[in-house]
Design a protein around this motif. Structure first.
Motif, PDB file in Angstrom:
ATOM      1  N   GLY A 234      92.748 137.635 178.993  1.00  0.00           N
ATOM      2  CA  GLY A 234      91.973 137.414 177.784  1.00  0.00           C
ATOM      3  C   GLY A 234      90.567 137.933 177.924  1.00  0.00           C
ATOM      4  O   GLY A 234      90.027 138.051 179.034  1.00  0.00           O
ATOM      5  N   LEU A 235      89.933 138.259 176.774  1.00  0.00           N
ATOM      6  CA  LEU A 235      88.562 138.742 176.721  1.00  0.00           C
ATOM      7  C   LEU A 235      87.721 137.763 175.916  1.00  0.00           C
ATOM      8  O   LEU A 235      88.149 137.300 174.846  1.00  0.00           O
ATOM      9  CB  LEU A 235      88.492 140.119 176.051  1.00  0.00           C
ATOM     10  N   ILE A 236      86.528 137.459 176.418  1.00  0.00           N
ATOM     11  CA  ILE A 236      85.577 136.600 175.719  1.00  0.00           C
ATOM     12  C   ILE A 236      84.356 137.442 175.381  1.00  0.00           C
ATOM     13  O   ILE A 236      83.690 137.965 176.281  1.00  0.00           O
ATOM     14  CB  ILE A 236      85.175 135.398 176.591  1.00  0.00           C
ATOM     15  N   LEU A 237      84.068 137.594 174.107  1.00  0.00           N
ATOM     16  CA  LEU A 237      82.961 138.429 173.647  1.00  0.00           C
ATOM     17  C   LEU A 237      81.908 137.540 173.012  1.00  0.00           C
ATOM     18  O   LEU A 237      82.190 136.802 172.061  1.00  0.00           O
ATOM     19  CB  LEU A 237      83.459 139.476 172.636  1.00  0.00           C
ATOM     20  N   ASP A 238      80.682 137.606 173.529  1.00  0.00           N
ATOM     21  CA  ASP A 238      79.583 136.740 173.100  1.00  0.00           C
ATOM     22  C   ASP A 238      78.434 137.632 172.636  1.00  0.00           C
ATOM     23  O   ASP A 238      77.940 138.456 173.394  1.00  0.00           O
ATOM     24  CB  ASP A 238      79.160 135.868 174.294  1.00  0.00           C
TER      25      ASP A 238
END
Length: 528
Positions: A234-238
């Motif tokens: 998974g990718l977490i983009l902030d």
């Protein structure tokens, strides 16, 4: 994307030239992603990704340089992953802990160093004790093979280690003499391949891998997801920066957000309203006019520097909460106020004034900005120059890019630059409503409008600033912030449901807890 600060030479406030406000790729123009089916998740681009070089040896872990934890290794990465025969460059990775989940942290910039995550480790351990945390220095930065120019970054040069506008022609000549046509491989796509190879070299059976990116790091993470859609769980983009974003108007959103803080939010917050009155916007303007005329000059800070400082405070949720109090204290400017402000700056910015070449790379920053985030040809600087003269909130983050735009050897990022990670890639995208560096409506909503996967989520955090994971509004006593709740759930089950917490975020207090007051201001009250 942003600059470091120069020009603050106060006897009682430490210089803030060492502050890196990186992680800020943004603009005030609509992104222009492809509207094709490919942009909505076709995976054809991924099939063109190179086969990672199986001959690359596993990392040899050892001690870390300063501000990296706890073990580090330098990987000899192919300069060109499509053709490893072109030679190698160094890329530094760090790791801390051994857990049941790996989390890779991607810094912003472009040109920022992963040292920015040095202070995150305790926070992440509290967020998820099972995390095994990795960082990677983007190629061209700091402890990896760094792009720089000796003449413009010499301590004896016009602006010391910062590259003055007048030095960019000579800087470009230095860079081209050293790298020639190889300069084009210092790009986002090759950095995405670096990340993929580093993950493969450190992967452990049965341990899921997640990638977190902040600001430009979101753009980098998305490119990784496009090219290597199966490489992470998974990718977490902030503070998301969408494909197709344009940077040339970056500095302009600060004024809009800053004015809104005073004209709207302060009125609704009792502590702020109490001290700044029924017209906080007029209070701000009056104090700004006084500062420009020399008021509170004993602090030794000129008005142009205050405008940059004000814009920096907008970047962080907690600092933005303190901004009205800073303005209030500047208006009164008593000896106690000056002491409190000096302590605040000392705590935030340190001693500053160092002469060593910084890890961040203004050269890489310029190189990627002009190639990935800039209009074709020359961008008109008139609007930026007007803002530089008139705005109260002006970070002055892109002047050096304008200085280099006429002749810099840009690379062609290709069609991959307009692509979004395919629907098969779980993604959590979090945007701050009041982010002045990556305004969601300007550079973030591309993700909201293009991500179609069942495990792809876009969440806008009310009142959020630039990056929300480590700083967001409260949702009530003894409850984690909404971004922390979201990330915990995503790490536990990237394909599961996420909590509905955005509507629980409370209005900003424009105040500070006692522990923060004591540490940062040396007072028991934010305003008095």
């Amino acid at each position: 994307m942003a600059s470091t600060l120069g020009g603050m030479r106060a006897p009682s406030i430490p210089p803030v030239s060492g502050l890196l406000v990186l992680g800020l790729v943004a603009s005030c123009t609509e992104p222009s992603p492809s509207a094709s089916d490919a942009a909505l998740g076709d995976t054809s681009i991924a099939s063109d990704a190179p086969v990672l070089d199986a001959s690359t040896p596993a990392p040899t872990w050892g001690p870390c340089p300063a501000r990296f934890r706890d073990e580090c290794a330098t990987i000899a990465m192919p300069l060109d992953h499509d053709d490893p025969s072109r030679g190698t460059i160094d890329v530094l990775v760090s790791r801390r802990g051994t857990g049941t989940r790996q989390l890779w942290l991607l810094q912003g910039g472009p040109g920022g160093s992963a040292e920015t995550f040095f202070g995150w480790h305790d926070f992440l351990a509290n967020l998820d004790p099972e995390l095994e945390v990795y960082t990677i220095e983007h190629r061209g930065v700091g402890e990896s093979t760094r792009l720089g120019c000796a003449s413009g970054e010499a301590a004896s040069s016009e602006e010391g280690v910062q590259i003055a506008r007048s030095e960019w022609a000579a800087c470009q000549a230095d860079v081209e003499a050293e790298w020639g046509e190889r300069l084009r491989y210092f790009d986002t796509t090759q950095a995405a391949h670096d990340l993929a190879l580093a993950i493969e070299l450190t992967r452990r059976d049965g341990v899921p891998v997640f990638v977190y990116g902040g600001s430009y790091g979101t753009y980098w993470a998305n490119r990784f997801g496009v090219l290597h859609p199966s490489a992470a769980s998974g990718l977490i983009l902030d503070a998301p920066v969408a494909p197709g974003s344009d940077l040339h108007r970056y500095d302009l959103a600060f004024e809009t957000i800053g004015r809104r803080v005073f004209s709207e939010l302060c009125l609704e917050a009792p502590r702020c309203h109490e001290h700044l009155g029924d017209d906080p916007a007029a209070f701000l303007q009056r104090v700004a006019d006084a500062l420009e005329a020399g008021h509170c000059g004993s602090l030794g800070v000129d008005f142009d520097t205050w405008r940059v400082v004000f814009s920096i405070f907008l970047m962080d949720y907690n600092l933005r909460n303190w901004l009205p109090a800073l303005v209030y204290r500047l208006d009164r400017c008593s000896p106690d106020d000056q002491a409190a402000i000096a302590r605040l700056f000392g705590q935030l910015f340190g001693a500053g004034g160092g002469t060593g070449v910084p890890r961040m790379s203004r050269v890489l920053q310029t190189h990627i900005c002009l190639s990935e985030f800039w209009p074709a040809g020359l961008a008109d600087e008139t609007e930026i120059e007007r803002a530089r003269a008139d705005n109260l909130f002006f970070q002055d983050g892109i002047g050096h890019v304008y200085a280099a735009q006429a002749s810099w050897p840009r690379y062609e990022p290709g069609p991959v630059a307009g692509e979004y990670a395919p629907p098969s890639v779980p993604m959590l995208v979090m945007a701050g409503e009041l982010d002045p560096a990556a305004p969601p409506a300007d550079v973030g909503y591309g993700y909201r409008d293009h991500l179609r996967g069942p495990a792809q989520h876009f969440v806008e955090i009310p009142y959020g600033a630039h990056t929300v994971l480590t700083g967001a509004g409260s949702v009530g006593p003894d409850r984690p912030s909404c971004p922390v709740q979201l990330v915990r759930a995503f790490l536990t089950d990237p394909e599961g449901a996420l909590p509905s917490c955005a509507s629980d975020v409370l209005f900003p207090s424009f105040d500070a807890p006692a522990a923060a007051l004591d540490r940062y201001w040396g007072t028991s009250d934010l305003y008095d």
